[in-house]
Structure formats: structure tokens, C-alpha cells
Design a protein around this motif. Structure first.
Motif, PDB file in Angstrom:
ATOM      1  N   ILE A 115       0.845  -1.200   0.000  1.00  0.00           N
ATOM      2  CA  ILE A 115       0.000   0.000   0.000  1.00  0.00           C
ATOM      3  C   ILE A 115       0.879   1.248   0.000  1.00  0.00           C
ATOM      4  O   ILE A 115       1.851   1.328   0.733  1.00  0.00           O
ATOM      5  N   GLU A 117       0.809   4.563   1.340  1.00  0.00           N
ATOM      6  CA  GLU A 117       0.097   5.337   2.360  1.00  0.00           C
ATOM      7  C   GLU A 117      -0.031   6.812   1.974  1.00  0.00           C
ATOM      8  O   GLU A 117      -1.061   7.437   2.236  1.00  0.00           O
ATOM      9  N   MET A 120      -2.847   7.245  -0.447  1.00  0.00           N
ATOM     10  CA  MET A 120      -4.140   7.111   0.229  1.00  0.00           C
ATOM     11  C   MET A 120      -4.477   8.370   1.018  1.00  0.00           C
ATOM     12  O   MET A 120      -5.609   8.846   0.971  1.00  0.00           O
ATOM     13  N   SER A 126      -9.467   5.747   3.206  1.00  0.00           N
ATOM     14  CA  SER A 126      -9.155   4.955   4.398  1.00  0.00           C
ATOM     15  C   SER A 126      -8.891   3.512   3.974  1.00  0.00           C
ATOM     16  O   SER A 126      -9.199   3.114   2.839  1.00  0.00           O
ATOM     17  N   THR A 127      -8.354   2.742   4.883  1.00  0.00           N
ATOM     18  CA  THR A 127      -8.140   1.322   4.615  1.00  0.00           C
ATOM     19  C   THR A 127      -9.473   0.639   4.337  1.00  0.00           C
ATOM     20  O   THR A 127      -9.569  -0.220   3.451  1.00  0.00           O
ATOM     21  N   LEU A 130     -10.449   1.384   0.817  1.00  0.00           N
ATOM     22  CA  LEU A 130      -9.616   0.598  -0.088  1.00  0.00           C
ATOM     23  C   LEU A 130     -10.094  -0.848  -0.141  1.00  0.00           C
ATOM     24  O   LEU A 130     -10.238  -1.416  -1.226  1.00  0.00           O
ATOM     25  N   MET A 131     -10.379  -1.415   1.010  1.00  0.00           N
ATOM     26  CA  MET A 131     -10.838  -2.804   1.057  1.00  0.00           C
ATOM     27  C   MET A 131     -12.189  -2.949   0.353  1.00  0.00           C
ATOM     28  O   MET A 131     -12.438  -3.940  -0.336  1.00  0.00           O
ATOM     29  N   ILE A 142      -5.043  -7.740   0.227  1.00  0.00           N
ATOM     30  CA  ILE A 142      -4.103  -6.792  -0.375  1.00  0.00           C
ATOM     31  C   ILE A 142      -2.944  -7.536  -1.036  1.00  0.00           C
ATOM     32  O   ILE A 142      -2.461  -7.125  -2.099  1.00  0.00           O
TER      33      ILE A 142
END
Length: 163
Positions: A115, A117, A120, A126-127, A130-131, A142
Motif C-alpha cells: 500500500i 500510504e 491514500m 481509508s483502509t 480501499l478494502m 491486499i
């Protein structure tokens, strides 16, 4: 022009019911013409540029329908906006710096399972966001991602790793 005022009514917000109906029919076809002039991409894969134009066109047509603004000047300004949108869209195809300014640039979020960061943070992803984007592309982890990119329209595209 008197014939037009007879059909669509005055611009002071007091048209009759029949005049409101006439405005609605005229503006429906006018809106369709604006969409055809602007092109399909304006209202399909929306970029921020396209969204702003869509909101303004809808607002202008709405005000013209309710008689809150002068009818013909409102149609003229809406048509000008749509034509300008089309011209800028055509120019972005031919001139990359303008395309980058108007549409933005895609940015890599994940490369080979790692990732980015900073990317992002820059795009306020946010994570969890993304998920969600990964799951929508049928990827669960990931580590299974060769490349994930936030595209110019805001969608996250994913290239899974080869098995």
C-alpha cells in the motif's frame, strides 16, 4: 416573442398550470438536446468536471421550469455552459496538461501487494474504503493485488496478481 410568452408564461413565477406544463415539455426536450450536445460521457462516468456541469444544467432547467428566471436567457446560458463543457472535453483529448487539470490523474494505491500510504492520504482513502474497492473487484486480500489505482473518476481499479 409574444407567442413564446403566451406559451410559457411570464418570467415572474406566475405562469398558469398550462404554461407550467408547456415549460416542462419544452425543457424536457431542451434537456435531452443539451445531453446530446454535451456527449454521453457527461452523465455516465462522471468526473468532478462533469458533475459540476450536470448540477448547474439541472439547476438552470429547474429555475426556468418554475418561472423564477427569464426563460430565454436561462436557456441561452445553459446552452453556453453545455457547449463550453463540450469544447473543454474535446480540448482535453488533444492536450494532456489541460486533461490533467480538468480531470485529474490516476494514482497508484497498491503495487505488488504494498500500500502507498501517501497516495491514500492524498486522496482521503481509508483502509476500509480501499478494502471496499478491492472487494468490489472480487479481490479479498491486499497481497493478491498486483496494482490498484484510483482512477480520475474516483473508482478504484484493481489488477489481481497472477495465480
Amino acid at each position: 416573442m409574444e407567442w413564446l410568452e403566451m406559451i410559457v408564461g411570464p418570467d415572474d413565477g406566475t405562469p398558469t398550470m398550462a404554461q407550467f406544463c408547456a415549460r416542462t415539455v419544452l425543457l424536457f426536450f431542451y434537456g435531452l438536446a443539451c445531453i446530446r450536445i454535451a456527449g454521453r460521457r457527461t452523465f455516465s462516468n462522471l468526473s468532478p468536471f462533469d458533475i459540476v456541469v450536470a448540477i448547474i444544467v439541472g439547476s438552470n432547467i429547474s429555475r426556468a421550469m418554475t418561472g423564477r428566471v427569464p426563460f430565454l436567457p436561462s436557456l441561452g446560458s445553459t446552452l453556453l455552459l453545455v457547449v463550453l463543457h463540450r469544447l473543454v472535453a474535446m480540448a482535453t483529448v488533444r492536450w494532456n496538461p489541460l486533461a490533467s487539470f480538468v480531470k485529474g490523474c490516476p494514482m497508484v494505491l497498491i503495487r505488488d501487494g504494498q500500500i502507498d500510504e501517501r497516495a491514500m492520504l492524498r486522496h482521503d482513502i481509508s483502509t476500509a474504503d480501499l478494502m471496499e474497492g478491492l472487494r468490489m473487484e472480487q479481490v479479498c486480500r491486499i497481497d493478491d493485488v498486483a496494482l490498484a489505482t484510483i482512477e480520475r473518476g474516483g473508482k478504484i481499479s484493481v489488477v489481481p496478481r497472477k495465480a
